[in-house]
Motif scaffolding. Structure first.
Motif, PDB file in Angstrom:
ATOM      1  N   SER A 291      -4.187  -4.578   1.135  1.00  0.00           N
ATOM      2  CA  SER A 291      -5.152  -5.593   0.718  1.00  0.00           C
ATOM      3  C   SER A 291      -4.805  -6.078  -0.684  1.00  0.00           C
ATOM      4  O   SER A 291      -4.567  -5.272  -1.595  1.00  0.00           O
ATOM      5  N   TYR A 292      -4.818  -7.389  -0.869  1.00  0.00           N
ATOM      6  CA  TYR A 292      -4.560  -7.975  -2.183  1.00  0.00           C
ATOM      7  C   TYR A 292      -5.564  -7.471  -3.209  1.00  0.00           C
ATOM      8  O   TYR A 292      -5.202  -7.054  -4.305  1.00  0.00           O
ATOM      9  N   HIS A 293      -6.842  -7.485  -2.851  1.00  0.00           N
ATOM     10  CA  HIS A 293      -7.845  -7.027  -3.804  1.00  0.00           C
ATOM     11  C   HIS A 293      -7.867  -5.503  -3.922  1.00  0.00           C
ATOM     12  O   HIS A 293      -8.248  -4.965  -4.960  1.00  0.00           O
ATOM     13  N   GLY A 294      -7.436  -4.805  -2.894  1.00  0.00           N
ATOM     14  CA  GLY A 294      -7.250  -3.365  -3.029  1.00  0.00           C
ATOM     15  C   GLY A 294      -6.202  -3.068  -4.088  1.00  0.00           C
ATOM     16  O   GLY A 294      -6.339  -2.140  -4.897  1.00  0.00           O
ATOM     17  N   MET A 295      -5.153  -3.875  -4.096  1.00  0.00           N
ATOM     18  CA  MET A 295      -4.104  -3.751  -5.109  1.00  0.00           C
ATOM     19  C   MET A 295      -4.640  -4.084  -6.498  1.00  0.00           C
ATOM     20  O   MET A 295      -4.420  -3.348  -7.467  1.00  0.00           O
ATOM     21  N   LEU A 296      -5.396  -5.193  -6.604  1.00  0.00           N
ATOM     22  CA  LEU A 296      -5.897  -5.609  -7.908  1.00  0.00           C
ATOM     23  C   LEU A 296      -6.847  -4.582  -8.520  1.00  0.00           C
ATOM     24  O   LEU A 296      -6.742  -4.256  -9.706  1.00  0.00           O
ATOM     25  N   PHE A 297      -7.767  -4.067  -7.730  1.00  0.00           N
ATOM     26  CA  PHE A 297      -8.713  -3.100  -8.288  1.00  0.00           C
ATOM     27  C   PHE A 297      -8.054  -1.761  -8.588  1.00  0.00           C
ATOM     28  O   PHE A 297      -8.501  -1.034  -9.476  1.00  0.00           O
ATOM     29  N   SER A 298      -6.984  -1.443  -7.896  1.00  0.00           N
ATOM     30  CA  SER A 298      -6.188  -0.269  -8.281  1.00  0.00           C
ATOM     31  C   SER A 298      -5.614  -0.485  -9.680  1.00  0.00           C
ATOM     32  O   SER A 298      -5.568   0.447 -10.496  1.00  0.00           O
ATOM     33  N   LEU A 299      -5.191  -1.713  -9.957  1.00  0.00           N
ATOM     34  CA  LEU A 299      -4.675  -2.047 -11.286  1.00  0.00           C
ATOM     35  C   LEU A 299      -5.777  -1.970 -12.345  1.00  0.00           C
ATOM     36  O   LEU A 299      -5.586  -1.398 -13.416  1.00  0.00           O
ATOM     37  N   TYR A 300      -6.928  -2.549 -12.045  1.00  0.00           N
ATOM     38  CA  TYR A 300      -8.015  -2.559 -13.030  1.00  0.00           C
ATOM     39  C   TYR A 300      -8.455  -1.149 -13.404  1.00  0.00           C
ATOM     40  O   TYR A 300      -8.815  -0.886 -14.548  1.00  0.00           O
ATOM     41  N   PHE A 301      -8.415  -0.239 -12.410  1.00  0.00           N
ATOM     42  CA  PHE A 301      -8.834   1.138 -12.655  1.00  0.00           C
ATOM     43  C   PHE A 301      -7.660   2.044 -13.031  1.00  0.00           C
ATOM     44  O   PHE A 301      -7.813   3.265 -13.097  1.00  0.00           O
ATOM     45  N   ASN A 302      -6.487   1.416 -13.249  1.00  0.00           N
ATOM     46  CA  ASN A 302      -5.297   2.153 -13.696  1.00  0.00           C
ATOM     47  C   ASN A 302      -4.931   3.300 -12.761  1.00  0.00           C
ATOM     48  O   ASN A 302      -4.638   4.420 -13.201  1.00  0.00           O
ATOM     49  N   LYS A 303      -4.939   3.024 -11.474  1.00  0.00           N
ATOM     50  CA  LYS A 303      -4.642   4.052 -10.476  1.00  0.00           C
ATOM     51  C   LYS A 303      -3.154   4.102 -10.131  1.00  0.00           C
ATOM     52  O   LYS A 303      -2.435   3.099 -10.237  1.00  0.00           O
ATOM     53  N   ASN A 304      -2.721   5.250  -9.693  1.00  0.00           N
ATOM     54  CA  ASN A 304      -1.432   5.341  -9.028  1.00  0.00           C
ATOM     55  C   ASN A 304      -1.602   4.682  -7.662  1.00  0.00           C
ATOM     56  O   ASN A 304      -2.541   4.997  -6.932  1.00  0.00           O
ATOM     57  N   PHE A 305      -0.729   3.744  -7.304  1.00  0.00           N
ATOM     58  CA  PHE A 305      -0.923   3.041  -6.031  1.00  0.00           C
ATOM     59  C   PHE A 305       0.404   2.561  -5.467  1.00  0.00           C
ATOM     60  O   PHE A 305       1.404   2.413  -6.180  1.00  0.00           O
ATOM     61  N   TYR A 306       0.366   2.290  -4.155  1.00  0.00           N
ATOM     62  CA  TYR A 306       1.481   1.670  -3.451  1.00  0.00           C
ATOM     63  C   TYR A 306       0.916   0.554  -2.587  1.00  0.00           C
ATOM     64  O   TYR A 306      -0.124   0.734  -1.938  1.00  0.00           O
ATOM     65  N   TYR A 307       1.576  -0.592  -2.603  1.00  0.00           N
ATOM     66  CA  TYR A 307       1.076  -1.723  -1.821  1.00  0.00           C
ATOM     67  C   TYR A 307       2.033  -2.069  -0.692  1.00  0.00           C
ATOM     68  O   TYR A 307       3.246  -1.863  -0.789  1.00  0.00           O
TER      69      TYR A 307
END
Length: 368
Positions: A291-307
């Protein structure tokens, strides 16, 4: 031709915001909230135009039982529809609580009546220019707006770039806009060429909000243990397998946001409220998202993530290129455990946020 200023700041000037607001999609509602909030903070009274598009309504909301065409569909409806109904109810409550929404509901046959209520029209973010989603509804290109009214596009998107006769139609509709900002480099480049004017690259409206505000909005922690969170998936569901493998490698359970079937090796989690959705991302150890917004909110919350990019790929591609995060696309067992340097990423997001907010203010006519 450069973008023009629209209206001078004046409390008597009213902005009508048109977007996919009547929704059960977290990203759609969050971007609506963020753009509405930012316009009002800039200094303009704003109202969500309660416009209903049949194709969007069918896409967003669950079928009625009588619309099921097979025993399998009936079984699926009886098993899962209660979750979607509860989610839709919570979204409606959020809409009533957080927004000024037009008292009149508009449709294609009466949307022109909105001209009597607003001085300036903003077509918002989301895939509002994707004809495959809205049934080729050019209302979202503000074709109903009368001469002399402001016409602004902010962070508007299209699924697949238009072709053939559509391109000429789009050119004729968008040439009359006073200002255009888009979320993807590909659309920016195409419209710069097509319209022979300045089209800006701007952030998604959710990035206009300071991350600290999103943190405040998030509910208390829902899952008490550390966890991997999955949101949506790519074609072939390979993201699910990768998330489970990652969880096994790191000793973490994997939770999937789903109102439907969930694989046996994943746990279902069903947020119904915006605040719950934000909380699940905020407190996750790692996020896997298509999800595009799943990616964005991972960024806002400074999470480790993979898109995992799917469908219209330019959204994730553009923001990952801008922030220098293309290496976060997909996880594999042999991939290194690189830590995201959020001191650098946050600085880039802050710059993008301020530039985009300044552009929106200028679009609306606010002088610095």
């Amino acid at each position: 031709m450069k973008n023009k200023l629209i209206i001078e700041p004046n409390e008597t000037k009213k902005v009508g915001l048109l977007t996919y607001h009547h929704t059960t999609n977290f990203g759609s509602l969050l971007q609506t909230f963020a753009l509405y909030k930012t316009i009002t903070e800039i200094g303009y009274p704003c109202e969500i135009i309660d416009y209903r598009n049949e194709a969007v309504e069918q896409r967003e909301f669950i079928k009625k039982l009588y619309q099921c065409r097979s025993l399998r569909e009936i079984k699926h409806h009886l098993q899962y529809s209660k979750y979607r109904r509860k989610k839709a109810k919570e979204f409606a409550l959020f809409l009533c609580d957080k927004f000024d929404v037009s008292s009149k509901i508009y449709y294609r046959n009466n949307i022109s009546e909105a001209n009597s209520r607003y001085d300036c029209f903003v077509i918002g973010s989301d895939l509002v220019w994707d004809f495959s989603i809205n049934g080729h509804d050019t209302t979202y290109m503000l074709d109903f707006v009368e001469s002399g009214k402001g016409k602004i596009a902010f962070a508007s998107s299209v699924g697949e770039i238009w072709h053939g006769t559509e391109m000429r139609e789009v050119e004729n509709l968008l040439i009359g806009f006073d200002a255009i900002g888009v979320r993807e480099y590909a659309i920016q480049n195409k419209l710069n060429e097509l319209l022979n004017r300045t089209v800006d690259f701007v952030c998604d409206p959710t990035m206009l909000i300071d991350p600290a505000e999103w943190e405040k909005m998030a509910s208390n922690r829902i899952i008490q243990e550390d966890y991997v969170l999955c949101y949506m998936s790519n074609d072939g569901l390979t993201m699910y397998k990768d998330a489970v493998d990652y969880g096994e490698k790191h000793g973490l359970p994997v939770y999937l946001i789903s109102y439907d079937w969930v694989p046996d090796n994943m746990r279902a989690i069903r947020p119904y409220r915006i605040e719950e959705f934000l909380s699940l991302i905020r407190y996750a150890d790692t996020v896997f998202t298509a999800s595009y917004h799943g990616m964005l909110f991972s960024l806002y919350f400074n999470k480790n993530f993979y898109y995992y990019n799917r469908g219209w790929k330019e959204r994730m591609k553009s923001i990952s290129e801008y922030l220098g995060l293309s290496d976060r696309e997909h996880w594999t067992p042999d991939k290194g455990e690189e830590i995201i340097d959020y001191s650098l990423i946050n600085s880039r997001m802050e710059k993008f946020r301020e530039e985009s907010k300044s552009r929106l203010a200028k679009y609306l006519g606010k002088k610095e």
